[in-house]
Motif scaffolding. Structure first.
Motif, short mmCIF file in Angstrom:
data_model
loop_
_atom_site.label_atom_id
_atom_site.label_comp_id
_atom_site.label_asym_id
_atom_site.label_seq_id
_atom_site.Cartn_x
_atom_site.Cartn_y
_atom_site.Cartn_z
N ARG A 157 -2.41 11.39 -3.85
CA ARG A 157 -3.24 10.66 -4.82
C ARG A 157 -2.51 9.45 -5.40
NH1 ARG A 157 -4.85 15.97 -6.30
NH2 ARG A 157 -3.28 16.02 -7.97
N ILE A 158 -1.24 9.61 -5.73
CA ILE A 158 -0.52 8.50 -6.38
C ILE A 158 0.15 7.57 -5.37
CG2 ILE A 158 -0.12 9.93 -8.42
CD1 ILE A 158 2.80 10.27 -7.51
N GLY A 159 0.11 7.95 -4.09
CA GLY A 159 0.74 7.10 -3.07
C GLY A 159 2.24 7.10 -3.16
N ALA A 160 2.84 8.27 -3.34
CA ALA A 160 4.29 8.37 -3.47
C ALA A 160 4.98 7.98 -2.16
CB ALA A 160 4.69 9.80 -3.86
N PRO A 190 12.32 1.86 0.82
CA PRO A 190 12.89 3.21 0.96
C PRO A 190 11.83 4.29 0.76
CG PRO A 190 13.43 2.31 -1.19
CD PRO A 190 12.70 1.23 -0.46
N TYR A 191 11.88 5.31 1.64
CA TYR A 191 11.00 6.47 1.54
C TYR A 191 11.87 7.72 1.55
CZ TYR A 191 7.17 3.29 2.67
OH TYR A 191 6.27 2.26 2.65
N SER A 218 0.40 5.05 0.05
CA SER A 218 1.74 4.47 -0.09
C SER A 218 1.83 3.18 0.71
CB SER A 218 2.79 5.47 0.39
OG SER A 218 2.71 5.62 1.81
N GLY A 219 3.04 2.63 0.75
CA GLY A 219 3.24 1.40 1.52
C GLY A 219 2.97 1.56 3.00
#
Length: 413
Positions: A157-160, A190-191, A218-219
């Motif tokens: 949901r937050i795109g971590a 960075p992930y 996320s990205g």
């Protein structure tokens, strides 16, 4: 003459005339060898596609919703041009579809692309396949996380910036260390690695372990589809009937969302494993026919060789035939003797060909990405063909031998 005695006599002739028997067997052996080898490769590819290739992309009771079909392309140029005008699919389209589904239907949105990744522990950057996903992706794909954990719903949901990686990615970017909790850089961002899935192996030489999975928001979502659209979604039902019901719900939802009239065809694609296999089954049929028809040429040549050598054998054994007739052998005894001899020769050739064909198929499987699987029917057909070629090829020489006059035959030196 009893059949068993005739077979023993034929085997005795094969032992006495080894070189002649070898050339008699050769044509049938080559034909049967190619028949068994080709059918084994086709059967292996069929099982590979049905159980591994399609099974990994579209699982049991699972169907996909995409802009374009993955497996069944347009049949005409007009259909192709029409397909190019189909609208893109977006996240809000997929989420609208989810809202119409029963609670027990699992769903996942998926986009993918290749991107360069790097880490502080690897000697150089390397390409990997990036999957930006949402929903029940790991359950639908049957990915078992063997270290760490899967991506949490809150992270979706937050795109971590968290990822789960494949075995090859873990081995290359984090050699001899635990990748969980460490950073993997993708296009400079960075992930954090939170999980590692079990080894998947390869499909037709393509590694299934060079993958990085992260949240769609996320990205990674901007890397896989910069325009904001998605590749499609996967949906899995509890049973086959529920799957077909779900497909109709999805179709109705998408047609209503795109304001399609009843006379207009769908401008999106829904595929199951069965629909994905339709085109392959047609190719499989053609390959099987070609794989069995071409070796027949070798069997025809082998039959001609057997006939010629048996005719020579009749000429060489004229005196033997005369002696047998003078001792009471009937015409049908001589006929049976030569027919059994020809059938025994060709059947032995077929058995040798089966062994060589299986060896060739396994050799190809061991040294190429092509799989092999023995089709039991091909072994039966090959044996029957060998027997049939021998009988058909031996009929004329056997009849000629049985018609020899015993007195004239005894005069032959």
């Amino acid at each position: 003459m009893p059949l068993f005695e005739a077979v023993l006599l034929a085997l005795g002739q094969i032992r006495v005339q080894k070189l002649k028997s070898f050339f008699t067997l050769l044509g049938v052996t080559i034909g049967v060898m190619f028949l068994v080898a080709v059918v084994s490769i086709v059967e292996g590819m069929s099982k590979y596609v049905e159980e591994d290739f399609i099974g990994r992309f579209i699982g049991v009771n699972t169907f996909t919703l995409r802009r374009w079909p993955d497996f069944s392309g347009p049949e005409t140029e007009e259909e192709w041009r029409d397909m190019q005008r189909w609208p893109l699919m977006y996240k809000h389209d997929a989420r609208h579809v989810v809202g119409t589904l029963p609670k027990d239907v699992k769903w996942a949105i998926e986009t993918d692309a290749s991107a360069t990744a790097s880490s502080a522990y690897a000697p150089r950057p390397r390409q990997a396949t990036i999957y930006a996903v949402e929903g029940d992706y790991f359950q639908i794909k049957n990915y078992d996380v063997v270290a760490g954990r899967a991506i949490a719903q809150q992270e979706y949901r937050i795109g971590a910036n968290v990822v789960v990686i494949g075995d090859e990615v873990a081995t290359f970017f984090f050699p001899e260390i635990d990748p969980i909790g460490r950073e993997l850089h993708i296009r400079g961002i960075p992930y954090t690695v939170v999980g590692r899935i079990e080894k998947q192996g390869s499909l037709f030489g393509m590694s299934m372990d060079r993958l990085i999975i992260g949240p769609l928001e996320s990205g990674l979502g901007r890397i896989t589809n910069p325009r904001g659209d998605i590749d499609g979604m996967m949906l899995k039902a509890a049973s086959t009937n529920a799957m077909f019901d779900g497909m109709e719900l999805v179709r109705e939802s998408m047609r209503a969302r795109r304001h399609l009239r009843p006379s207009q065809r769908d401008n999106f694609s829904i595929e199951t494993s069965e629909s994905a296999l339709e085109d392959f089954n047609q190719v499989k049929t053609i390959m099987t026919i070609a794989g069995t028809a071409l070796p027949m040429i070798g069997l025809v040549v082998g039959g001609m060789v057997i006939m010629n050598i048996m005719l020579v054998a009749v000429a060489e054994r004229t005196r033997e035939i005369g002696i047998r007739k003078s001792l009471g052998a009937r015409r049908k005894d001589i006929l049976r003797q030569f027919l059994v001899e020809a059938a025994t020769l060709s059947t032995l050739g077929a058995l040798v060909g089966i062994g060589l064909g299986l060896a060739a198929a396994w050799l190809i499987e061991a040294n190429t990405p092509l799989p092999a699987a023995v089709a039991p029917w091909s072994l039966v057909v090959a044996t029957l063909l060998g027997l049939g070629v021998g009988i058909i090829s031996g009929v004329y020489p056997a009849r000629r031998a049985s018609r020899l006059d015993p007195i004239e035959a005894l005069r032959q030196e």
